[in-house]
Design a protein around this motif. Structure first.
Motif, PDB file in Angstrom:
ATOM      1  N   LEU A 259       0.846  -1.047  -0.095  1.00  0.00           N
ATOM      2  CA  LEU A 259       0.164   0.053   0.016  1.00  0.00           C
ATOM      3  C   LEU A 259       0.646   1.161  -0.080  1.00  0.00           C
ATOM      4  N   GLN A 260       2.056   1.338   0.608  1.00  0.00           N
ATOM      5  CA  GLN A 260       2.901   2.326   0.876  1.00  0.00           C
ATOM      6  C   GLN A 260       3.405   2.568  -0.566  1.00  0.00           C
ATOM      7  N   ARG A 261       3.938   1.436  -1.283  1.00  0.00           N
ATOM      8  CA  ARG A 261       4.396   1.634  -2.569  1.00  0.00           C
ATOM      9  C   ARG A 261       3.475   2.204  -3.630  1.00  0.00           C
ATOM     10  N   TYR A 262       2.123   1.631  -3.494  1.00  0.00           N
ATOM     11  CA  TYR A 262       1.005   2.089  -4.410  1.00  0.00           C
ATOM     12  C   TYR A 262       0.815   3.578  -4.044  1.00  0.00           C
ATOM     13  N   ARG A 263       0.820   4.000  -2.957  1.00  0.00           N
ATOM     14  CA  ARG A 263       0.538   5.521  -2.809  1.00  0.00           C
ATOM     15  C   ARG A 263       1.915   6.441  -3.233  1.00  0.00           C
ATOM     16  N   ARG A 264       2.941   5.832  -2.753  1.00  0.00           N
ATOM     17  CA  ARG A 264       3.924   6.677  -3.362  1.00  0.00           C
ATOM     18  C   ARG A 264       4.151   6.514  -4.843  1.00  0.00           C
ATOM     19  N   GLU A 265       3.787   5.696  -5.657  1.00  0.00           N
ATOM     20  CA  GLU A 265       3.713   5.822  -7.127  1.00  0.00           C
ATOM     21  C   GLU A 265       2.579   6.614  -7.734  1.00  0.00           C
ATOM     22  N   GLY A 266       1.511   6.606  -6.861  1.00  0.00           N
ATOM     23  CA  GLY A 266       0.471   7.553  -7.365  1.00  0.00           C
ATOM     24  C   GLY A 266       0.848   8.757  -7.222  1.00  0.00           C
ATOM     25  N   PHE A 267       1.526   9.201  -6.037  1.00  0.00           N
ATOM     26  CA  PHE A 267       1.928  10.502  -5.829  1.00  0.00           C
ATOM     27  C   PHE A 267       2.881  11.056  -6.746  1.00  0.00           C
ATOM     28  N   VAL A 268       3.843  10.469  -7.125  1.00  0.00           N
ATOM     29  CA  VAL A 268       4.821  10.578  -8.348  1.00  0.00           C
ATOM     30  C   VAL A 268       4.103  10.840  -9.581  1.00  0.00           C
ATOM     31  N   GLU A 269       3.057  10.066  -9.752  1.00  0.00           N
ATOM     32  CA  GLU A 269       2.419  10.100 -11.117  1.00  0.00           C
ATOM     33  C   GLU A 269       1.720  11.506 -11.102  1.00  0.00           C
TER      34      GLU A 269
ATOM     35  N   GLY B 238       2.000  14.075  -9.134  1.00  0.00           N
ATOM     36  CA  GLY B 238       3.007  15.297  -9.053  1.00  0.00           C
ATOM     37  C   GLY B 238       3.678  15.600 -10.439  1.00  0.00           C
ATOM     38  N   SER B 239       3.913  14.457 -11.026  1.00  0.00           N
ATOM     39  CA  SER B 239       4.534  14.837 -12.667  1.00  0.00           C
ATOM     40  C   SER B 239       3.553  15.533 -13.468  1.00  0.00           C
ATOM     41  N   LEU B 240       2.158  14.957 -13.577  1.00  0.00           N
ATOM     42  CA  LEU B 240       1.112  15.451 -14.368  1.00  0.00           C
ATOM     43  C   LEU B 240       1.071  16.880 -13.705  1.00  0.00           C
ATOM     44  N   CYS B 241       1.061  17.259 -13.003  1.00  0.00           N
ATOM     45  CA  CYS B 241       0.511  18.535 -12.115  1.00  0.00           C
ATOM     46  C   CYS B 241       1.813  19.516 -12.570  1.00  0.00           C
ATOM     47  N   LEU B 242       2.828  19.206 -12.453  1.00  0.00           N
ATOM     48  CA  LEU B 242       3.862  19.983 -12.891  1.00  0.00           C
ATOM     49  C   LEU B 242       4.057  20.236 -14.373  1.00  0.00           C
ATOM     50  N   ARG B 243       3.645  18.947 -15.239  1.00  0.00           N
ATOM     51  CA  ARG B 243       3.393  19.122 -16.523  1.00  0.00           C
ATOM     52  C   ARG B 243       2.532  19.898 -16.979  1.00  0.00           C
ATOM     53  N   GLY B 244       1.338  20.076 -16.263  1.00  0.00           N
ATOM     54  CA  GLY B 244       0.096  20.694 -16.727  1.00  0.00           C
ATOM     55  C   GLY B 244       0.647  22.322 -16.198  1.00  0.00           C
ATOM     56  N   LEU B 245       1.202  22.657 -15.198  1.00  0.00           N
ATOM     57  CA  LEU B 245       1.429  24.076 -14.859  1.00  0.00           C
ATOM     58  C   LEU B 245       2.547  24.312 -15.929  1.00  0.00           C
ATOM     59  N   ALA B 246       3.500  23.678 -16.336  1.00  0.00           N
ATOM     60  CA  ALA B 246       4.506  24.048 -17.461  1.00  0.00           C
ATOM     61  C   ALA B 246       3.369  24.258 -18.719  1.00  0.00           C
ATOM     62  N   LEU B 247       2.673  23.474 -19.023  1.00  0.00           N
ATOM     63  CA  LEU B 247       1.621  23.780 -20.064  1.00  0.00           C
ATOM     64  C   LEU B 247       1.128  25.143 -19.994  1.00  0.00           C
ATOM     65  N   VAL B 248       0.292  25.552 -18.944  1.00  0.00           N
ATOM     66  CA  VAL B 248       0.090  26.742 -18.717  1.00  0.00           C
ATOM     67  C   VAL B 248       1.011  27.920 -18.962  1.00  0.00           C
ATOM     68  N   PHE B 249       1.915  27.786 -17.953  1.00  0.00           N
ATOM     69  CA  PHE B 249       2.834  28.908 -18.359  1.00  0.00           C
ATOM     70  C   PHE B 249       3.641  29.050 -19.445  1.00  0.00           C
ATOM     71  N   SER B 250       3.821  27.920 -20.348  1.00  0.00           N
ATOM     72  CA  SER B 250       4.508  28.046 -21.642  1.00  0.00           C
ATOM     73  C   SER B 250       3.270  28.774 -22.670  1.00  0.00           C
ATOM     74  N   PHE B 251       1.973  28.161 -22.288  1.00  0.00           N
ATOM     75  CA  PHE B 251       0.824  28.863 -23.336  1.00  0.00           C
ATOM     76  C   PHE B 251       0.800  30.367 -22.973  1.00  0.00           C
ATOM     77  N   ILE B 252       0.734  30.747 -21.661  1.00  0.00           N
ATOM     78  CA  ILE B 252       0.526  32.293 -21.263  1.00  0.00           C
ATOM     79  C   ILE B 252       1.787  32.896 -22.082  1.00  0.00           C
TER      80      ILE B 252
ATOM     81  N   ALA C 149       7.618  27.999 -16.284  1.00  0.00           N
ATOM     82  CA  ALA C 149       7.607  26.855 -17.206  1.00  0.00           C
ATOM     83  C   ALA C 149       8.798  25.966 -17.067  1.00  0.00           C
ATOM     84  N   PHE C 150       9.996  26.667 -17.231  1.00  0.00           N
ATOM     85  CA  PHE C 150      11.139  26.072 -16.836  1.00  0.00           C
ATOM     86  C   PHE C 150      11.473  25.396 -15.645  1.00  0.00           C
ATOM     87  N   LEU C 151      10.997  26.119 -14.584  1.00  0.00           N
ATOM     88  CA  LEU C 151      11.186  25.515 -13.370  1.00  0.00           C
ATOM     89  C   LEU C 151      10.136  24.441 -13.054  1.00  0.00           C
ATOM     90  N   CYS C 152       8.951  24.290 -13.835  1.00  0.00           N
ATOM     91  CA  CYS C 152       8.113  23.263 -13.494  1.00  0.00           C
ATOM     92  C   CYS C 152       8.769  21.885 -14.205  1.00  0.00           C
TER      93      CYS C 152
END
Length: 174
Positions: free
Chosen positions: A36-46, A48-62, A168-171
């Protein structure tokens, strides 16, 4: 006679002590807690990665949108300066790259093999982060020189576009 040999064999089954189960769960071992711990950690990483990429998309588009709308007449037009054209080109590339990566991460889990997807993610993010920081650093000196002469809407808009490219670079770097 062979049947009697099997009937005499006894197996001693003992339960695993609770302290051993707790220890294996703490280090992410074979226990249910570890799974369960590994499952939660992998979900958190996925996520987090999606959130950072989404922010990079928003910042790049702006950044892309701000550069394109930076037309204030006479010498105050972004297309007259190669630094701002470079900033625009990289903002477009970054928007496309992060949009495709977000789409692939949400809908296309099996588009490419997982071991190749990891390499594409890593190298693609590194290359795009480098391009973003280089475009921002190319546009900073000309913006500073223009601000020394006159602080106006053109230079303010250029500064905003540079800032969003840096965000966007930071993200992507994270």
């Amino acid at each position: 006679m062979a049947a009697s040999n099997y009937s005499e064999t006894k197996i001693d089954v003992q339960s695993v002590p609770a302290s051993t189960e707790a220890r294996s769960g703490d280090r992410g071992g074979d226990g249910i807690a570890g799974i369960l711990q590994r499952y939660r950690r992998e979900g958190f990483v996925e996520r987090g990665s999606l959130c950072l990429r989404g922010l990079a998309l928003v910042f790049s588009f702006i950044s892309f949108f701000v550069v394109v709308t930076n037309e204030h007449g006479d010498w105050k037009q972004f297309h007259k300066y190669q630094e701002y054209r470079y900033l625009l080109a990289i903002a477009i590339l970054s928007s496309l790259y992060t949009g495709i990566q977000c789409f692939r991460q949400v809908y296309g889990k099996n588009m490419i093999q997982p071991n190749i997807a990891v390499l594409v993610d890593f190298f693609g993010d590194q290359i795009m982060a480098y391009l973003l920081i280089s475009s921002a650093s190319a546009a900073i000196p000309i913006t500073n020189r223009m601000r020394e002469g006159a602080d106006n809407a053109f230079t303010d808009t250029s500064t905003a576009a540079i800032s969003f490219s840096f965000f966007a670079f930071l993200c992507l770097a994270l």
